[in-house]
Every structure is written in C-alpha cells, then in structure tokens.
Write a protein that holds these residues in place. Structure first.
Motif, PDB file in Angstrom:
ATOM      1  N   MET A 195      28.006  -2.719  23.594  1.00 52.82           N
ATOM      2  CA  MET A 195      26.725  -3.366  23.779  1.00 52.82           C
ATOM      3  C   MET A 195      25.895  -2.526  24.751  1.00 52.82           C
ATOM      4  O   MET A 195      26.399  -1.996  25.721  1.00 52.82           O
ATOM      5  N   CYS A 196      24.647  -2.429  24.471  1.00 49.74           N
ATOM      6  CA  CYS A 196      23.732  -1.661  25.302  1.00 49.74           C
ATOM      7  C   CYS A 196      22.598  -2.590  25.707  1.00 49.74           C
ATOM      8  O   CYS A 196      21.907  -3.136  24.858  1.00 49.74           O
ATOM      9  N   LEU A 197      22.413  -2.795  26.989  1.00 50.65           N
ATOM     10  CA  LEU A 197      21.337  -3.660  27.428  1.00 50.65           C
ATOM     11  C   LEU A 197      20.641  -3.079  28.642  1.00 50.65           C
ATOM     12  O   LEU A 197      21.190  -2.264  29.361  1.00 50.65           O
ATOM     13  N   ALA A 198      19.431  -3.536  28.843  1.00 49.32           N
ATOM     14  CA  ALA A 198      18.660  -3.101  29.999  1.00 49.32           C
ATOM     15  C   ALA A 198      18.946  -4.049  31.150  1.00 49.32           C
ATOM     16  O   ALA A 198      19.269  -5.216  30.943  1.00 49.32           O
ATOM     17  N   MET A 199      18.839  -3.530  32.360  1.00 46.27           N
ATOM     18  CA  MET A 199      19.090  -4.371  33.522  1.00 46.27           C
ATOM     19  C   MET A 199      18.143  -4.000  34.657  1.00 46.27           C
ATOM     20  O   MET A 199      17.689  -2.867  34.750  1.00 46.27           O
ATOM     21  N   PRO A 200      17.847  -4.975  35.532  1.00 46.64           N
ATOM     22  CA  PRO A 200      16.978  -4.673  36.661  1.00 46.64           C
ATOM     23  C   PRO A 200      17.725  -3.885  37.735  1.00 46.64           C
ATOM     24  O   PRO A 200      18.886  -4.173  38.005  1.00 46.64           O
ATOM     25  N   VAL A 201      17.057  -2.897  38.283  1.00 49.52           N
ATOM     26  CA  VAL A 201      17.606  -2.099  39.381  1.00 49.52           C
ATOM     27  C   VAL A 201      16.487  -1.862  40.392  1.00 49.52           C
ATOM     28  O   VAL A 201      15.309  -1.984  40.073  1.00 49.52           O
ATOM     29  N   LYS A 202      16.869  -1.513  41.612  1.00 46.52           N
ATOM     30  CA  LYS A 202      15.897  -1.295  42.679  1.00 46.52           C
ATOM     31  C   LYS A 202      15.805   0.196  42.993  1.00 46.52           C
ATOM     32  O   LYS A 202      16.835   0.858  43.187  1.00 46.52           O
ATOM     33  N   ILE A 203      14.583   0.716  43.049  1.00 45.74           N
ATOM     34  CA  ILE A 203      14.379   2.122  43.406  1.00 45.74           C
ATOM     35  C   ILE A 203      14.656   2.287  44.901  1.00 45.74           C
ATOM     36  O   ILE A 203      14.079   1.576  45.732  1.00 45.74           O
ATOM     37  N   THR A 204      15.544   3.218  45.236  1.00 46.55           N
ATOM     38  CA  THR A 204      15.888   3.442  46.643  1.00 46.55           C
ATOM     39  C   THR A 204      15.344   4.768  47.169  1.00 46.55           C
ATOM     40  O   THR A 204      15.235   4.952  48.374  1.00 46.55           O
ATOM     41  N   GLU A 205      15.012   5.692  46.263  1.00 47.17           N
ATOM     42  CA  GLU A 205      14.484   6.993  46.700  1.00 47.17           C
ATOM     43  C   GLU A 205      13.753   7.647  45.533  1.00 47.17           C
ATOM     44  O   GLU A 205      14.257   7.634  44.406  1.00 47.17           O
ATOM     45  N   LEU A 206      12.583   8.185  45.812  1.00 45.37           N
ATOM     46  CA  LEU A 206      11.853   8.952  44.795  1.00 45.37           C
ATOM     47  C   LEU A 206      12.275  10.412  44.887  1.00 45.37           C
ATOM     48  O   LEU A 206      12.408  10.953  45.988  1.00 45.37           O
ATOM     49  N   LEU A 207      12.461  11.054  43.746  1.00 47.25           N
ATOM     50  CA  LEU A 207      12.901  12.443  43.661  1.00 47.25           C
ATOM     51  C   LEU A 207      11.868  13.252  42.897  1.00 47.25           C
ATOM     52  O   LEU A 207      11.031  12.678  42.187  1.00 47.25           O
ATOM     53  N   PRO A 208      11.914  14.571  42.976  1.00 45.05           N
ATOM     54  CA  PRO A 208      10.994  15.395  42.188  1.00 45.05           C
ATOM     55  C   PRO A 208      11.223  15.223  40.686  1.00 45.05           C
ATOM     56  O   PRO A 208      12.260  14.717  40.250  1.00 45.05           O
ATOM     57  N   ASP A 209      10.219  15.670  39.920  1.00 47.68           N
ATOM     58  CA  ASP A 209      10.305  15.714  38.450  1.00 47.68           C
ATOM     59  C   ASP A 209      10.494  14.330  37.825  1.00 47.68           C
ATOM     60  O   ASP A 209      11.279  14.164  36.873  1.00 47.68           O
ATOM     61  N   ASP A 210       9.765  13.336  38.335  1.00 45.04           N
ATOM     62  CA  ASP A 210       9.806  11.973  37.772  1.00 45.04           C
ATOM     63  C   ASP A 210      11.207  11.384  37.725  1.00 45.04           C
ATOM     64  O   ASP A 210      11.580  10.706  36.765  1.00 45.04           O
ATOM     65  N   MET A 211      11.964  11.650  38.770  1.00 41.57           N
ATOM     66  CA  MET A 211      13.306  11.075  38.877  1.00 41.57           C
ATOM     67  C   MET A 211      13.354  10.198  40.128  1.00 41.57           C
ATOM     68  O   MET A 211      12.533  10.333  41.034  1.00 41.57           O
ATOM     69  N   ALA A 212      14.313   9.312  40.174  1.00 41.95           N
ATOM     70  CA  ALA A 212      14.501   8.443  41.334  1.00 41.95           C
ATOM     71  C   ALA A 212      15.962   8.046  41.439  1.00 41.95           C
ATOM     72  O   ALA A 212      16.707   8.077  40.465  1.00 41.95           O
ATOM     73  N   LYS A 213      16.347   7.682  42.647  1.00 40.67           N
ATOM     74  CA  LYS A 213      17.657   7.075  42.836  1.00 40.67           C
ATOM     75  C   LYS A 213      17.457   5.574  42.820  1.00 40.67           C
ATOM     76  O   LYS A 213      16.488   5.057  43.393  1.00 40.67           O
ATOM     77  N   VAL A 214      18.372   4.896  42.162  1.00 42.80           N
ATOM     78  CA  VAL A 214      18.313   3.436  42.087  1.00 42.80           C
ATOM     79  C   VAL A 214      19.681   2.867  42.448  1.00 42.80           C
ATOM     80  O   VAL A 214      20.704   3.551  42.358  1.00 42.80           O
ATOM     81  N   ASP A 215      19.647   1.602  42.851  1.00 46.24           N
ATOM     82  CA  ASP A 215      20.881   0.890  43.151  1.00 46.24           C
ATOM     83  C   ASP A 215      21.261   0.056  41.935  1.00 46.24           C
ATOM     84  O   ASP A 215      20.489  -0.790  41.494  1.00 46.24           O
ATOM     85  N   VAL A 216      22.433   0.336  41.404  1.00 47.04           N
ATOM     86  CA  VAL A 216      22.939  -0.411  40.253  1.00 47.04           C
ATOM     87  C   VAL A 216      24.211  -1.122  40.698  1.00 47.04           C
ATOM     88  O   VAL A 216      25.276  -0.535  40.730  1.00 47.04           O
ATOM     89  N   ASP A 217      24.059  -2.365  41.129  1.00 42.30           N
ATOM     90  CA  ASP A 217      25.196  -3.178  41.560  1.00 42.30           C
ATOM     91  C   ASP A 217      26.027  -2.461  42.624  1.00 42.30           C
ATOM     92  O   ASP A 217      27.245  -2.403  42.543  1.00 42.30           O
ATOM     93  N   GLY A 218      25.330  -1.855  43.598  1.00 43.49           N
ATOM     94  CA  GLY A 218      26.013  -1.180  44.694  1.00 43.49           C
ATOM     95  C   GLY A 218      26.325   0.279  44.444  1.00 43.49           C
ATOM     96  O   GLY A 218      26.849   0.965  45.319  1.00 43.49           O
ATOM     97  N   VAL A 219      26.015   0.776  43.268  1.00 44.22           N
ATOM     98  CA  VAL A 219      26.261   2.172  42.913  1.00 44.22           C
ATOM     99  C   VAL A 219      24.923   2.881  42.772  1.00 44.22           C
ATOM    100  O   VAL A 219      23.998   2.357  42.145  1.00 44.22           O
ATOM    101  N   THR A 220      24.805   4.078  43.359  1.00 38.14           N
ATOM    102  CA  THR A 220      23.566   4.842  43.260  1.00 38.14           C
ATOM    103  C   THR A 220      23.603   5.732  42.027  1.00 38.14           C
ATOM    104  O   THR A 220      24.598   6.415  41.774  1.00 38.14           O
ATOM    105  N   ARG A 221      22.488   5.688  41.271  1.00 38.67           N
ATOM    106  CA  ARG A 221      22.370   6.541  40.081  1.00 38.67           C
ATOM    107  C   ARG A 221      21.007   7.207  40.099  1.00 38.67           C
ATOM    108  O   ARG A 221      20.050   6.669  40.635  1.00 38.67           O
ATOM    109  N   GLU A 222      20.914   8.379  39.487  1.00 40.03           N
ATOM    110  CA  GLU A 222      19.627   9.037  39.303  1.00 40.03           C
ATOM    111  C   GLU A 222      19.123   8.694  37.904  1.00 40.03           C
ATOM    112  O   GLU A 222      19.866   8.816  36.935  1.00 40.03           O
ATOM    113  N   VAL A 223      17.847   8.268  37.848  1.00 41.83           N
ATOM    114  CA  VAL A 223      17.257   7.867  36.569  1.00 41.83           C
ATOM    115  C   VAL A 223      15.866   8.478  36.440  1.00 41.83           C
ATOM    116  O   VAL A 223      15.248   8.874  37.424  1.00 41.83           O
TER     117      VAL A 223
END
Length: 79
Positions: free
Chosen positions: A1-29
């Motif tokens: 199953m593939c679904l979208a979920m709400p996440v919070k932006i924690t840091e803006l990065l270059p090239d239209d990227m950001a770090k987000v918090d996904v249930d306590g895990v940081t990911r670059e999106v």
C-alpha cells in the motif's frame, strides 16, 4: 500500500529539498511542488515529494488517526 502522510519540515536545503520529520525519523524530500515552504510547515508527503501544505490542526488529527490505526493493527484488531 502506498499512501501520503503529513510530515513537518525541519530544515530547508538547497535545490528544492528539505529535511522532514517522519514519525521521529529524519528524511530528505523534494519540496519543488509546493509554494513558499518554511521550517515548521506541515506538508503531505508522497513517495519522496511534498505535494501540498496542510493546516497544523488537520495534520495533528491525521497523525493521531494513523497512530490509532497502527496501534489497533499491532493488537490484531480490525479498524
């Protein structure tokens, strides 16, 4: 199953990227699909792309429902 979920932006990065918090895990999106992203914004994340902004109250409600669903599945109950 593939679904979208709400996440919070924690840091803006270059090239239209950001770090987000996904249930306590940081990911670059990618945030290339949304306008004026800012640290602290909640966005809908789908397959590595933020596809829209979300009201903080709606994000909290959705995350609470997702936690409730995960807890019921862990207990073996049908939601």
């Amino acid at each position: 199953m593939c679904l979208a979920m709400p996440v919070k932006i924690t840091e803006l990065l270059p090239d239209d990227m950001a770090k987000v918090d996904v249930d306590g895990v940081t990911r670059e999106v990618s945030i290339a699909l949304i306008e004026s992203p800012a640290v602290g914004d909640y966005v809908i994340l789908h397959v590595g792309y933020a596809i829209g902004k979300l009201d903080p109250a709606e994000a909290a409600q959705t995350l609470a429902l997702m936690e409730e669903l995960a807890a019921s599945e862990a207990e073996g109950a049908t939601p």
